[in-house]
Design a protein around this motif. Structure first.
Motif, PDB file in Angstrom:
ATOM      1  N   ARG A 291      30.571  40.321  31.969  1.00  0.00           N
ATOM      2  CA  ARG A 291      31.551  41.406  32.014  1.00  0.00           C
ATOM      3  C   ARG A 291      32.899  40.953  32.556  1.00  0.00           C
ATOM      4  NH1 ARG A 291      27.098  45.205  34.878  1.00  0.00           N
ATOM      5  NH2 ARG A 291      25.885  45.774  33.028  1.00  0.00           N
ATOM      6  N   ALA A 292      33.047  39.659  32.779  1.00  0.00           N
ATOM      7  CA  ALA A 292      34.262  39.146  33.412  1.00  0.00           C
ATOM      8  C   ALA A 292      35.437  39.024  32.456  1.00  0.00           C
ATOM      9  CB  ALA A 292      33.985  37.788  34.055  1.00  0.00           C
ATOM     10  N   GLY A 293      35.233  39.328  31.164  1.00  0.00           N
ATOM     11  CA  GLY A 293      36.327  39.275  30.204  1.00  0.00           C
ATOM     12  C   GLY A 293      36.551  37.923  29.575  1.00  0.00           C
ATOM     13  N   CYS A 294      35.581  37.026  29.722  1.00  0.00           N
ATOM     14  CA  CYS A 294      35.717  35.671  29.173  1.00  0.00           C
ATOM     15  C   CYS A 294      34.836  35.461  27.940  1.00  0.00           C
ATOM     16  CB  CYS A 294      35.375  34.633  30.240  1.00  0.00           C
ATOM     17  SG  CYS A 294      36.517  34.625  31.625  1.00  0.00           S
ATOM     18  N   MET A 295      34.591  36.533  27.212  1.00  0.00           N
ATOM     19  CA  MET A 295      33.841  36.458  25.966  1.00  0.00           C
ATOM     20  C   MET A 295      34.683  37.111  24.877  1.00  0.00           C
ATOM     21  SD  MET A 295      29.993  37.381  27.339  1.00  0.00           S
ATOM     22  CE  MET A 295      29.118  36.386  26.139  1.00  0.00           C
ATOM     23  N   GLY A 296      34.976  36.368  23.812  1.00  0.00           N
ATOM     24  CA  GLY A 296      35.826  36.881  22.744  1.00  0.00           C
ATOM     25  C   GLY A 296      36.548  35.755  22.052  1.00  0.00           C
ATOM     26  N   THR A 297      37.735  36.029  21.537  1.00  0.00           N
ATOM     27  CA  THR A 297      38.508  34.990  20.868  1.00  0.00           C
ATOM     28  C   THR A 297      38.999  33.970  21.893  1.00  0.00           C
ATOM     29  OG1 THR A 297      40.638  36.107  21.140  1.00  0.00           O
ATOM     30  CG2 THR A 297      39.310  36.722  19.207  1.00  0.00           C
TER      31      THR A 297
ATOM     32  N   HIS B   2      32.109  28.433  57.800  1.00  0.00           N
ATOM     33  CA  HIS B   2      31.390  27.174  57.566  1.00  0.00           C
ATOM     34  C   HIS B   2      31.623  26.525  56.200  1.00  0.00           C
ATOM     35  CE1 HIS B   2      29.053  27.751  61.255  1.00  0.00           C
ATOM     36  NE2 HIS B   2      28.955  29.024  60.901  1.00  0.00           N
ATOM     37  N   CYS B   3      32.230  27.214  55.258  1.00  0.00           N
ATOM     38  CA  CYS B   3      32.323  26.675  53.896  1.00  0.00           C
ATOM     39  C   CYS B   3      33.764  26.343  53.518  1.00  0.00           C
ATOM     40  CB  CYS B   3      31.744  27.671  52.889  1.00  0.00           C
ATOM     41  SG  CYS B   3      29.994  28.020  53.176  1.00  0.00           S
ATOM     42  N   ASP B   4      33.901  25.475  52.520  1.00  0.00           N
ATOM     43  CA  ASP B   4      35.214  25.097  52.012  1.00  0.00           C
ATOM     44  C   ASP B   4      35.609  25.929  50.792  1.00  0.00           C
ATOM     45  OD1 ASP B   4      35.587  22.749  53.802  1.00  0.00           O
ATOM     46  OD2 ASP B   4      33.843  21.996  52.702  1.00  0.00           O
ATOM     47  N   TRP B   5      34.612  26.313  50.000  1.00  0.00           N
ATOM     48  CA  TRP B   5      34.849  27.095  48.790  1.00  0.00           C
ATOM     49  C   TRP B   5      33.895  28.279  48.759  1.00  0.00           C
ATOM     50  CZ3 TRP B   5      38.174  26.036  44.537  1.00  0.00           C
ATOM     51  CH2 TRP B   5      38.865  24.808  44.596  1.00  0.00           C
ATOM     52  N   TRP B   6      34.392  29.385  48.209  1.00  0.00           N
ATOM     53  CA  TRP B   6      33.576  30.587  48.040  1.00  0.00           C
ATOM     54  C   TRP B   6      33.509  30.943  46.566  1.00  0.00           C
ATOM     55  CZ3 TRP B   6      35.338  36.267  49.066  1.00  0.00           C
ATOM     56  CH2 TRP B   6      34.241  37.122  48.982  1.00  0.00           C
ATOM     57  N   PHE B   7      32.291  30.955  46.010  1.00  0.00           N
ATOM     58  CA  PHE B   7      32.096  31.524  44.684  1.00  0.00           C
ATOM     59  C   PHE B   7      32.093  33.034  44.848  1.00  0.00           C
ATOM     60  CE2 PHE B   7      30.263  27.375  43.350  1.00  0.00           C
ATOM     61  CZ  PHE B   7      30.995  27.225  42.179  1.00  0.00           C
ATOM     62  N   VAL B   8      33.199  33.669  44.480  1.00  0.00           N
ATOM     63  CA  VAL B   8      33.325  35.111  44.665  1.00  0.00           C
ATOM     64  C   VAL B   8      32.369  35.805  43.700  1.00  0.00           C
ATOM     65  CG1 VAL B   8      34.932  37.022  44.867  1.00  0.00           C
ATOM     66  CG2 VAL B   8      35.759  34.683  45.180  1.00  0.00           C
ATOM     67  N   GLU B   9      31.565  36.701  44.242  1.00  0.00           N
ATOM     68  CA  GLU B   9      30.523  37.355  43.457  1.00  0.00           C
ATOM     69  C   GLU B   9      31.109  38.484  42.620  1.00  0.00           C
ATOM     70  OE1 GLU B   9      26.045  37.641  43.158  1.00  0.00           O
ATOM     71  OE2 GLU B   9      27.668  36.186  43.094  1.00  0.00           O
ATOM     72  N   PHE B  10      30.532  38.666  41.405  1.00  0.00           N
ATOM     73  CA  PHE B  10      30.929  39.780  40.556  1.00  0.00           C
ATOM     74  C   PHE B  10      30.306  41.079  41.067  1.00  0.00           C
ATOM     75  CE2 PHE B  10      30.941  36.107  37.650  1.00  0.00           C
ATOM     76  CZ  PHE B  10      32.272  36.160  37.241  1.00  0.00           C
ATOM     77  N   PRO B  11      31.083  42.146  41.156  1.00  0.00           N
ATOM     78  CA  PRO B  11      30.509  43.427  41.566  1.00  0.00           C
ATOM     79  C   PRO B  11      29.581  43.963  40.476  1.00  0.00           C
ATOM     80  CG  PRO B  11      32.775  43.731  40.828  1.00  0.00           C
ATOM     81  CD  PRO B  11      32.527  42.245  40.852  1.00  0.00           C
ATOM     82  N   LYS B  12      28.365  44.266  40.827  1.00  0.00           N
ATOM     83  CA  LYS B  12      27.390  44.721  39.836  1.00  0.00           C
ATOM     84  C   LYS B  12      27.738  46.085  39.259  1.00  0.00           C
ATOM     85  CE  LYS B  12      23.532  42.045  41.732  1.00  0.00           C
ATOM     86  NZ  LYS B  12      24.371  41.267  42.643  1.00  0.00           N
ATOM     87  N   GLU B  13      28.504  46.874  40.007  1.00  0.00           N
ATOM     88  CA  GLU B  13      28.832  48.214  39.531  1.00  0.00           C
ATOM     89  C   GLU B  13      30.017  48.233  38.585  1.00  0.00           C
ATOM     90  OE1 GLU B  13      31.078  47.424  43.311  1.00  0.00           O
ATOM     91  OE2 GLU B  13      29.024  47.161  42.577  1.00  0.00           O
ATOM     92  N   ALA B  14      30.757  47.126  38.475  1.00  0.00           N
ATOM     93  CA  ALA B  14      31.937  47.080  37.612  1.00  0.00           C
ATOM     94  C   ALA B  14      31.532  47.154  36.148  1.00  0.00           C
ATOM     95  CB  ALA B  14      32.736  45.815  37.882  1.00  0.00           C
ATOM     96  N   GLU B  15      32.273  47.940  35.366  1.00  0.00           N
ATOM     97  CA  GLU B  15      31.943  48.147  33.963  1.00  0.00           C
ATOM     98  C   GLU B  15      32.769  47.287  33.018  1.00  0.00           C
ATOM     99  OE1 GLU B  15      29.529  49.938  32.764  1.00  0.00           O
ATOM    100  OE2 GLU B  15      28.868  50.691  34.722  1.00  0.00           O
ATOM    101  N   ASN B  16      33.918  46.781  33.497  1.00  0.00           N
ATOM    102  CA  ASN B  16      34.771  46.015  32.596  1.00  0.00           C
ATOM    103  C   ASN B  16      35.569  44.976  33.382  1.00  0.00           C
ATOM    104  OD1 ASN B  16      37.266  47.345  33.625  1.00  0.00           O
ATOM    105  ND2 ASN B  16      36.418  49.153  32.571  1.00  0.00           N
ATOM    106  N   ALA B  17      36.328  44.174  32.635  1.00  0.00           N
ATOM    107  CA  ALA B  17      37.039  43.050  33.245  1.00  0.00           C
ATOM    108  C   ALA B  17      38.120  43.497  34.217  1.00  0.00           C
ATOM    109  CB  ALA B  17      37.647  42.176  32.153  1.00  0.00           C
ATOM    110  N   ASP B  18      38.787  44.624  33.923  1.00  0.00           N
ATOM    111  CA  ASP B  18      39.839  45.106  34.824  1.00  0.00           C
ATOM    112  C   ASP B  18      39.266  45.520  36.182  1.00  0.00           C
ATOM    113  OD1 ASP B  18      41.892  44.671  33.033  1.00  0.00           O
ATOM    114  OD2 ASP B  18      41.791  46.680  32.176  1.00  0.00           O
ATOM    115  N   GLU B  19      38.114  46.197  36.144  1.00  0.00           N
ATOM    116  CA  GLU B  19      37.470  46.593  37.395  1.00  0.00           C
ATOM    117  C   GLU B  19      37.024  45.366  38.185  1.00  0.00           C
ATOM    118  OE1 GLU B  19      34.332  49.365  36.806  1.00  0.00           O
ATOM    119  OE2 GLU B  19      35.594  50.855  35.803  1.00  0.00           O
ATOM    120  N   ILE B  20      36.532  44.375  37.481  1.00  0.00           N
ATOM    121  CA  ILE B  20      36.125  43.134  38.140  1.00  0.00           C
ATOM    122  C   ILE B  20      37.326  42.456  38.791  1.00  0.00           C
ATOM    123  CG2 ILE B  20      35.392  40.756  37.662  1.00  0.00           C
ATOM    124  CD1 ILE B  20      33.259  41.869  35.841  1.00  0.00           C
ATOM    125  N   LEU B  21      38.441  42.410  38.069  1.00  0.00           N
ATOM    126  CA  LEU B  21      39.631  41.760  38.603  1.00  0.00           C
ATOM    127  C   LEU B  21      40.102  42.444  39.886  1.00  0.00           C
ATOM    128  CD1 LEU B  21      41.460  39.370  37.556  1.00  0.00           C
ATOM    129  CD2 LEU B  21      43.077  41.144  36.896  1.00  0.00           C
TER     130      LEU B  21
END
Length: 275
Positions: free
Chosen positions: A226-232, A140-159
């Motif tokens: 935890r998505a890795g978008c915080m830093g320089t 039914h949808c055109d776009w999906w906001f993919v949810e972050f896994p709550k159990e992931a500890e870092n950006a690599d696991e999220i990716l």
């Protein structure tokens, strides 16, 4: 419940200034009548020259729903109400008259003389994590906001989790011949280090609101940090490129909403990515 200006009012107020921006407004089935939303969406789509979109939120925050006179549904009823809601939106946008008799909504020969700017009408965004919810997105949808896994500890696991989710959704849509595009809602903040960016963000949140709703922070904000978008700025740009490489076409940033921060993100993150 927050301090922000209501989305529909804000979008309508600044829409005439849009040249490239999309007006993405969230709407909760169960709080709004779908015929009214169809009309409001068509009106705003005309103002922003076909760049109106809707984020359909099934709803989980019971306090907010109850305050506005709505009801948070559970199980299949939750999805059935939303499906009927979307059917009515598209039915009114695409037809001269539209009739639907559902479990939650009834429309008899509905008619909307003002159609959206685009023939297909505003695109539908949503987020869902369960197996049933993913089927709803695929169908039914055109776009999906993919949810972050709550159990992931870092950006690599999220990716890695995001890659798996996107592959799963591609399989679901392949069965129906539909196409779903992918969006992400990470928290983006600039600092000398990721920890400094995070600490400053938390400090600013409590500066603006000394008693924020902890449920929203735990459910929405913390996983997004935890998505890795915080830093320089360079670190943030690299991570955004990684998301794009796995199929994320749109990033809707969570951020501190002050002019200085928005300007800095524009100059140090967004503009360099456009070069």
């Amino acid at each position: 419940l927050g301090h922000d200006i209501h989305g529909w009012v804000n979008a309508a107020a600044i829409a005439s200034r849009y040249e490239h921006m999309r007006a993405l407004v969230a709407v909760h089935p169960g709080l709004w009548d779908p015929v009214m939303i169809a009309k409001m969406s068509a009106s705003l789509d005309r103002i922003v020259k076909g760049r109106m979109a809707l984020n359909i939120v099934n709803g989980w925050f019971d306090q907010e729903f109850e305050m506005f006179g709505g009801t948070v549904l559970q199980g299949e009823d939750r999805y059935q109400r939303t499906i009927e809601f979307i059917d009515i939106l598209r039915g009114l946008w695409e037809n001269e008259t539209y009739t639907k008799h559902g479990k939650f909504y009834n429309v008899e020969k509905g008619q909307m003389l003002l159609k959206p700017r685009t023939k297909e009408g505003p695109e539908i965004y949503s987020v869902s994590t369960s197996d049933r919810g993913r089927d709803f997105i695929a169908d039914h949808c055109d776009w999906w906001f993919v949810e972050f896994p709550k159990e992931a500890e870092n950006a690599d696991e999220i990716l890695r989790s995001l890659e798996t989710s996107i592959a799963d959704m591609n399989q679901r849509t392949a069965r129906t011949g539909r196409k779903v595009r992918y969006a992400l809602n990470p928290f983006v903040a600039i600092g000398k280090t990721s920890q400094e960016a995070f600490d400053d963000t938390i400090a600013q949140i409590f500066k603006y609101d000394s008693d924020p709703d902890t449920r929203k922070i735990e459910r929405r904000m913390i996983p997004a940090t935890r998505a890795g978008c915080m830093g320089t700025p360079e670190d943030v740009r690299k991570q955004l490129k990684r998301f794009n490489d796995i199929g994320i076409e749109l990033v809707l940033m969570k951020l501190l909403p002050n002019v200085e921060n928005v300007r800095r993100l524009g100059e140090e993150v967004i503009q360099p990515l456009r070069r």
